[in-house]
Design a protein around this motif. Structure first.
Motif, short mmCIF file in Angstrom:
data_model
loop_
_atom_site.label_atom_id
_atom_site.label_comp_id
_atom_site.label_asym_id
_atom_site.label_seq_id
_atom_site.Cartn_x
_atom_site.Cartn_y
_atom_site.Cartn_z
N PRO A 1 32.89 45.20 40.58
CA PRO A 1 33.06 44.14 39.93
C PRO A 1 32.27 43.99 38.77
CG PRO A 1 31.76 43.51 41.74
CD PRO A 1 32.38 45.07 41.95
N PHE A 2 32.57 43.31 37.71
CA PHE A 2 31.76 43.18 36.55
C PHE A 2 32.16 41.74 36.20
CE2 PHE A 2 30.67 43.65 32.00
CZ PHE A 2 29.97 44.86 32.19
N GLU A 3 30.95 40.99 36.32
CA GLU A 3 30.65 39.57 35.68
C GLU A 3 29.88 39.44 34.51
OE1 GLU A 3 31.11 35.53 36.96
OE2 GLU A 3 32.07 37.31 37.63
N GLN B 1 40.07 45.06 33.81
CA GLN B 1 41.60 45.03 33.76
C GLN B 1 42.25 46.39 34.73
OE1 GLN B 1 43.59 42.49 32.41
NE2 GLN B 1 41.67 41.39 32.02
N PHE B 2 41.35 47.38 34.48
CA PHE B 2 42.04 48.56 35.08
C PHE B 2 41.48 49.19 36.11
CE2 PHE B 2 42.89 48.18 30.52
CZ PHE B 2 44.37 48.25 30.49
N GLY B 3 40.04 48.81 36.36
CA GLY B 3 39.45 49.29 37.71
C GLY B 3 38.99 50.75 37.42
N LEU B 4 38.25 51.08 36.63
CA LEU B 4 37.87 52.44 36.17
C LEU B 4 37.23 53.15 37.07
CD1 LEU B 4 36.91 51.82 32.20
CD2 LEU B 4 39.23 52.54 33.25
N VAL B 5 36.17 52.50 37.70
CA VAL B 5 35.24 52.97 38.86
C VAL B 5 35.46 52.07 39.93
CG1 VAL B 5 32.92 53.50 39.39
CG2 VAL B 5 33.67 53.55 36.79
N MET B 6 35.91 53.16 41.01
CA MET B 6 36.00 52.19 42.30
C MET B 6 34.93 52.23 43.42
SD MET B 6 39.23 51.32 41.88
CE MET B 6 39.69 50.80 43.51
N ALA B 7 34.56 51.09 43.82
CA ALA B 7 33.63 50.93 44.87
C ALA B 7 34.01 51.53 46.09
CB ALA B 7 33.25 49.64 45.18
N ASN B 8 35.39 51.60 46.49
CA ASN B 8 36.06 52.11 47.67
C ASN B 8 37.54 52.30 47.46
OD1 ASN B 8 37.37 49.69 48.41
ND2 ASN B 8 35.59 49.08 49.41
#
Length: 528
Positions: free
Chosen positions: A496-498, A483-490
């Motif tokens: 992503p969390f599946e 929902q909030f993108g706590l940890v960014m890949a870039n």
């Protein structure tokens, strides 16, 4: 006697498991509160002290130090209020006071935030103080209530540590497997955007034989929506004083009907095919050459000339052309060294006839079985070409992802095994603590195997409870990440969390097997 051992195991550990669960929830809540206070205070101090200037080096150290000092100071004040100032107040009253403080503080923080229309740093700081005061008050009041309600023994503490360790290991294993599932799905989607449904390549050599005949057969197949001629080869690219080796992919105007590469353009525009001397560069090539959209100065493309013979100068060895960069595409790491051009440019550089191609890329109708279509095309086109589906093209990448997933799983399984040492210690401490009760049960006629089963089931209860806590905690973190993108890949894409049933089953079976094995082995060792 059959259910006595399970009853005793539950009776001995129900209170300990409740304490452990409360401690895990409070710990997660406390860590989240500290992260929130640290992040928000850092932003406020940066704005107050340094303004809009970039913060690096010693200034960054000062900024983090201010944030840390503030967090410690506020935490200490709240701790002193609840453990010193309100020391003589009853635990129920202390909990009520904490809820009142929290209600007033959080309501005040909401009001200040609502009134802070001008984004004042002072009002933002006041809102932070109020909100963090409310959160910390609840946490310390609950801790005081839990630890004063009943006597906490060493066995409770050691068992709680075991539960906490296995819970965190379970949570970590679940999160990492779910993230890898999400990465695999995301990368497959990326490949779906840039890889065709099917690809036809020559079985020998580089160019497709009897191309016109092949195209006629493709056009007569009702399951094929579109096809595109492609030439892919290595190329040397020079721009100003920089040079790089890249892959050039020559495509025709029909390519966007097969692969929607035009949707990956992040700068400039897509190829218009008005002239062959234009290129679309990947983000990696553009960065290395510092060549983005440049319609005035072109890049020099060079390829070795085919044939044999003695070379006397560089011009005899290479075919060259100058092309302008009209746009930049961002796809994924696999296409980091690619540039795209009209197919005529690659034909000129390779001295190929106009009607030639290295491969044909195909778009099939929706819901078409690609494997069935592959067999049909292979039969119709003969053995002079090789037909591959998207899964065939992505096979190497999928294998690499599966190997990485397996390695990560094994690493975190090892972490879970190490965490289970706490479980072994807890069972041993419980056995020592209940030594008198063991002798009493033995003297009353309870078989030794049933006594061993008590401690085995105790370990099993701790393991199952830890698995449940860990999965719930991991699921909450996963939902927050989605929902909030706590940890960014870039800077643009969050990890992503599946959620998958297989991940839940793998985690449950793995941790249950480790915990059950440890419980069984340790419970065999009863004092004589």
């Amino acid at each position: 006697m059959k259910n006595v051992s399970l009853y005793i195991a539950r009776r001995y550990n129900s209170h300990t498991l409740i304490i452990s669960m409360v401690l895990i929830v409070i710990s997660a809540f406390l860590i989240g509160t500290f992260i929130y206070i640290g992040n928000v205070s850092t932003e406020i101090f940066q704005s107050l002290v340094f303004g809009n200037e970039p913060v690096t080096g010693i200034n960054q150290f000062i900024l983090y130090s201010l944030s840390t000092v503030y967090t410690i100071l506020q935490t200490t004040i709240i701790y002193l209020i609840f453990n010193k100032l309100l020391k003589r107040v009853s635990k129920n009253s202390k909990l009520l006071i904490a809820f009142i403080i929290s209600l007033i503080s959080i309501s005040g923080a909401g009001l200040v935030t609502y009134l802070n229309t001008s984004s004042s740093n002072l009002l933002s700081f006041l809102s932070l103080i109020l909100l963090s005061t409310g959160l910390l008050s609840i946490i310390f009041a609950i801790l005081s209530f839990v630890f004063a309600k009943r006597k906490i023994t060493g066995v409770n503490i050691i068992t709680s540590i075991a539960v906490f360790a296995i819970t965190i290991a379970t949570c970590a294993l679940f999160i990492i497997l779910s993230v890898f599932s999400g990465l695999e799905k995301m990368n497959i989607q990326f490949f779906s955007n840039v890889n065709p449904d099917l690809k036809i390549s020559p079985a020998k050599g580089k160019t497709i034989p009897n191309l016109d005949e092949m195209i006629q057969k493709l056009e007569s197949n009702p399951q094929i929506v579109a096809y595109s001629k492609v030439i892919e080869e290595k190329v040397s690219i020079e721009y100003e004083d920089k040079q790089d080796i890249a892959y050039i992919k020559g495509i025709d105007e029909n390519y966007t009907n097969v692969v929607r590469i035009d949707t990956t353009v992040v700068g400039g525009s897509y190829l218009d095919f008005s002239t062959p001397n234009q290129i679309l560069t990947s983000d990696g090539v553009a960065r290395r050459l510092q060549m983005y959209t440049d319609l005035r100065y072109g890049a020099k493309l060079s390829m070795p000339k085919p044939g044999t013979g003695l070379i006397t100068n560089a011009d005899e060895a290479f075919n060259s052309a100058v092309a302008t960069s009209v746009g930049v595409v961002f796809i994924n790491d696999q296409y980091d060294k690619y540039i795209f051009s009209p197919i005529e440019l690659t034909q000129n550089l390779l001295q190929l006839p106009k009607n030639s191609a290295y491969s044909l890329e195909i778009k099939a109708k929706p819901n078409t079985s690609l494997n069935s279509l592959k067999k049909t095309l292979q039969s119709n086109l003969g053995n002079s070409v090789v037909v591959q589906t998207r899964q065939d093209l992505d096979a190497t990448f999928i294998k690499v992802m599966n190997v990485e997933n397996l390695i990560i799983y094994l690493i975190f399984t090892l972490v879970s095994t190490i965490a289970s040492f706490n479980l072994a210690g807890a069972i041993i401490i419980i056995i020592i603590d209940k030594k008198k009760q063991i002798k009493s049960m033995w003297s009353f006629g309870m078989p030794k195997e049933h006594i061993k089963r008590i401690f085995f089931q105790t370990g099993l209860l701790i393991t199952v409870s830890s698995i449940l806590f860990g999965l719930v905690l991991g699921s909450i973190i996963g939902i927050l990440q989605q929902q909030f993108g706590l940890v960014m890949a870039n800077p643009f894409v969050a990890f992503p969390f599946e959620f998958t049933v297989s991940n839940f089953l793998v985690v449950i079976l793995t941790v249950l097997a480790i915990g059950g094995g440890v419980s069984y082995l340790v419970s065999r060792k009863l004092p004589s």
